[in-house]
Motif scaffolding. Structure first.
Motif, PDB file in Angstrom:
ATOM      1  N   UNK A 161      -7.997 -28.415  12.871  1.00  0.00           N
ATOM      2  CA  UNK A 161      -8.007 -27.033  12.383  1.00  0.00           C
ATOM      3  C   UNK A 161      -7.471 -26.068  13.449  1.00  0.00           C
ATOM      4  N   UNK A 162      -7.828 -26.302  14.706  1.00  0.00           N
ATOM      5  CA  UNK A 162      -7.367 -25.431  15.787  1.00  0.00           C
ATOM      6  C   UNK A 162      -5.869 -25.557  16.024  1.00  0.00           C
ATOM      7  N   UNK A 163      -5.287 -26.688  15.634  1.00  0.00           N
ATOM      8  CA  UNK A 163      -3.860 -26.932  15.862  1.00  0.00           C
ATOM      9  C   UNK A 163      -2.976 -26.316  14.778  1.00  0.00           C
ATOM     10  N   UNK A 164      -3.565 -25.794  13.725  1.00  0.00           N
ATOM     11  CA  UNK A 164      -2.776 -25.283  12.601  1.00  0.00           C
ATOM     12  C   UNK A 164      -2.087 -23.959  12.905  1.00  0.00           C
ATOM     13  N   UNK A 165      -2.681 -23.153  13.786  1.00  0.00           N
ATOM     14  CA  UNK A 165      -2.123 -21.836  14.106  1.00  0.00           C
ATOM     15  C   UNK A 165      -2.202 -21.604  15.606  1.00  0.00           C
ATOM     16  N   UNK A 166      -1.388 -20.665  16.128  1.00  0.00           N
ATOM     17  CA  UNK A 166      -1.526 -20.308  17.555  1.00  0.00           C
ATOM     18  C   UNK A 166      -2.957 -19.854  17.836  1.00  0.00           C
ATOM     19  N   UNK A 167      -3.474 -20.249  18.981  1.00  0.00           N
ATOM     20  CA  UNK A 167      -4.859 -19.910  19.309  1.00  0.00           C
ATOM     21  C   UNK A 167      -5.045 -18.412  19.484  1.00  0.00           C
ATOM     22  N   UNK A 168      -6.099 -17.902  18.869  1.00  0.00           N
ATOM     23  CA  UNK A 168      -6.504 -16.499  18.990  1.00  0.00           C
ATOM     24  C   UNK A 168      -7.984 -16.445  18.660  1.00  0.00           C
ATOM     25  N   UNK A 169      -8.609 -15.301  18.897  1.00  0.00           N
ATOM     26  CA  UNK A 169     -10.022 -15.172  18.549  1.00  0.00           C
ATOM     27  C   UNK A 169     -10.236 -15.489  17.069  1.00  0.00           C
ATOM     28  N   UNK A 170      -9.375 -14.955  16.224  1.00  0.00           N
ATOM     29  CA  UNK A 170      -9.539 -15.156  14.789  1.00  0.00           C
ATOM     30  C   UNK A 170      -9.326 -16.611  14.392  1.00  0.00           C
ATOM     31  N   UNK A 171      -8.288 -17.255  14.933  1.00  0.00           N
ATOM     32  CA  UNK A 171      -8.011 -18.633  14.539  1.00  0.00           C
ATOM     33  C   UNK A 171      -9.113 -19.578  15.022  1.00  0.00           C
ATOM     34  N   UNK A 172      -9.688 -19.295  16.192  1.00  0.00           N
ATOM     35  CA  UNK A 172     -10.792 -20.120  16.698  1.00  0.00           C
ATOM     36  C   UNK A 172     -12.019 -19.946  15.814  1.00  0.00           C
ATOM     37  N   UNK A 173     -12.345 -18.701  15.509  1.00  0.00           N
ATOM     38  CA  UNK A 173     -13.485 -18.399  14.646  1.00  0.00           C
ATOM     39  C   UNK A 173     -13.327 -19.093  13.297  1.00  0.00           C
ATOM     40  N   UNK A 177     -23.343 -29.335  19.261  1.00  0.00           N
ATOM     41  CA  UNK A 177     -21.973 -29.324  18.747  1.00  0.00           C
ATOM     42  C   UNK A 177     -21.442 -30.713  18.384  1.00  0.00           C
ATOM     43  N   UNK A 178     -21.843 -31.751  19.131  1.00  0.00           N
ATOM     44  CA  UNK A 178     -21.358 -33.099  18.824  1.00  0.00           C
ATOM     45  C   UNK A 178     -21.789 -33.517  17.421  1.00  0.00           C
ATOM     46  N   UNK A 179     -22.971 -33.086  17.012  1.00  0.00           N
ATOM     47  CA  UNK A 179     -23.481 -33.445  15.687  1.00  0.00           C
ATOM     48  C   UNK A 179     -23.017 -32.472  14.607  1.00  0.00           C
ATOM     49  N   UNK A 180     -22.867 -31.207  14.959  1.00  0.00           N
ATOM     50  CA  UNK A 180     -22.573 -30.184  13.953  1.00  0.00           C
ATOM     51  C   UNK A 180     -21.084 -30.025  13.646  1.00  0.00           C
ATOM     52  N   UNK A 181     -20.222 -30.341  14.630  1.00  0.00           N
ATOM     53  CA  UNK A 181     -18.783 -30.118  14.464  1.00  0.00           C
ATOM     54  C   UNK A 181     -18.005 -31.357  14.907  1.00  0.00           C
ATOM     55  N   UNK A 182     -17.362 -32.014  13.970  1.00  0.00           N
ATOM     56  CA  UNK A 182     -16.571 -33.194  14.285  1.00  0.00           C
ATOM     57  C   UNK A 182     -15.378 -32.812  15.165  1.00  0.00           C
ATOM     58  N   UNK A 183     -15.220 -33.473  16.290  1.00  0.00           N
ATOM     59  CA  UNK A 183     -14.153 -33.122  17.241  1.00  0.00           C
ATOM     60  C   UNK A 183     -12.765 -33.238  16.625  1.00  0.00           C
ATOM     61  N   UNK A 184     -12.511 -34.318  15.917  1.00  0.00           N
ATOM     62  CA  UNK A 184     -11.167 -34.544  15.370  1.00  0.00           C
ATOM     63  C   UNK A 184     -10.808 -33.512  14.316  1.00  0.00           C
ATOM     64  N   UNK A 185     -11.775 -33.195  13.454  1.00  0.00           N
ATOM     65  CA  UNK A 185     -11.514 -32.172  12.429  1.00  0.00           C
ATOM     66  C   UNK A 185     -11.305 -30.814  13.083  1.00  0.00           C
ATOM     67  N   UNK A 186     -12.128 -30.484  14.074  1.00  0.00           N
ATOM     68  CA  UNK A 186     -11.995 -29.194  14.747  1.00  0.00           C
ATOM     69  C   UNK A 186     -10.644 -29.093  15.457  1.00  0.00           C
ATOM     70  N   UNK A 187     -10.229 -30.155  16.131  1.00  0.00           N
ATOM     71  CA  UNK A 187      -8.919 -30.140  16.795  1.00  0.00           C
ATOM     72  C   UNK A 187      -7.803 -29.955  15.775  1.00  0.00           C
TER      73      UNK A 187
END
Length: 231
Positions: A79-91, A67-77
């Motif tokens: 994207x996750x911050x754009x909507x309330x957390x849910x299964x769909x928003x995480x996916x 995951x450290x190589x495949x998904x940038x932490x800052x970008x993922x955070x």
């Protein structure tokens, strides 16, 4: 194999198997890990706990081991911050992060959920494209035996493994046939037979590209092999 082939396109990115949601009798999935290690997604601190989990190595699936190589932490955070957390928003955040890092405009995933949850994908993404890949179950059985049986196993251990594979493949074949009957009339569903892809790769890949509305490129005809059960 199809993920590697389509990965040659400049238009689409496909996340590797992330075991997001599957059946409990198969193996643990990401949704179960989130419930265990994150708790309520509405609690304060849930986002931090989720990020910690995704980079902890706990979840099953190739992408979570890298995951450290495949998904940038800052970008993922972000994207996750754009909507309330849910299964769909995480996916969606996982797929979007993966695509953004590679400069691709379309996002997707290899085996995103167990096929029995295909309807949930359609509920989340009504206009998505579902590609259902199948293979002759006899060939699947032979491949699994070659991949998971070893010479140092006892005769009893080999018998048990072969029996378990036989039962699982029969259940899987029946289940996927049911899914095909259910979705075959949808314009955003396509069945791809492994044997057709091997026998006439260019014709089949062009058909898939047309279905996905992406350009065919010659590099798709020379994919690298990973984890093949045959030399």
């Amino acid at each position: 194999m199809l993920q590697v082939i389509l990965g040659k396109s400049q238009d689409i990115s496909l996340v590797d198997e992330m075991q997001f949601k599957t059946r409990v009798w198969l193996h643990r999935d990401l949704v179960t890990d989130i419930r265990r290690h994150v708790g309520s997604l509405q609690d304060s601190g849930a986002l931090d706990r989720l990020i910690e989990l995704l980079y902890s190595g706990i979840p099953e699936g190739w992408i979570w081991s890298h995951s450290e190589r495949m998904l940038d932490r800052d970008i993922l955070r972000e994207e996750l911050s754009k909507e309330p957390l849910s299964e769909q928003s995480i996916f969606d955040a996982i797929l979007t992060t993966y695509a953004r890092m590679r400069g691709k405009r379309n996002k997707g995933a290899k085996f995103p959920v167990h096929y029995s949850y295909a309807k949930q994908l359609l509920n989340w993404y009504p206009d998505c494209r579902l590609i259902h890949t199948t293979r002759n179950p006899k060939a699947v059985y032979a491949s699994q035996a070659a991949k998971y049986l070893s010479p140092d196993q006892s005769r009893l251990a080999k018998f048990y493994m072969r029996f378990k594979q036989f039962v699982h493949i029969n259940i899987q074949t029946s289940w996927t046939a049911h899914i095909h009957r259910k979705f075959s009339g949808l314009p955003n569903y396509a069945l791809v037979r492994y044997e057709d892809l091997v026998l006439d790769p260019e014709k089949e890949i062009r058909r898939i590209c047309e279905f996905l509305e992406i350009d065919f490129v010659q590099e798709m005809l020379q994919p690298k092999r990973f984890g093949s059960s045959y030399n």
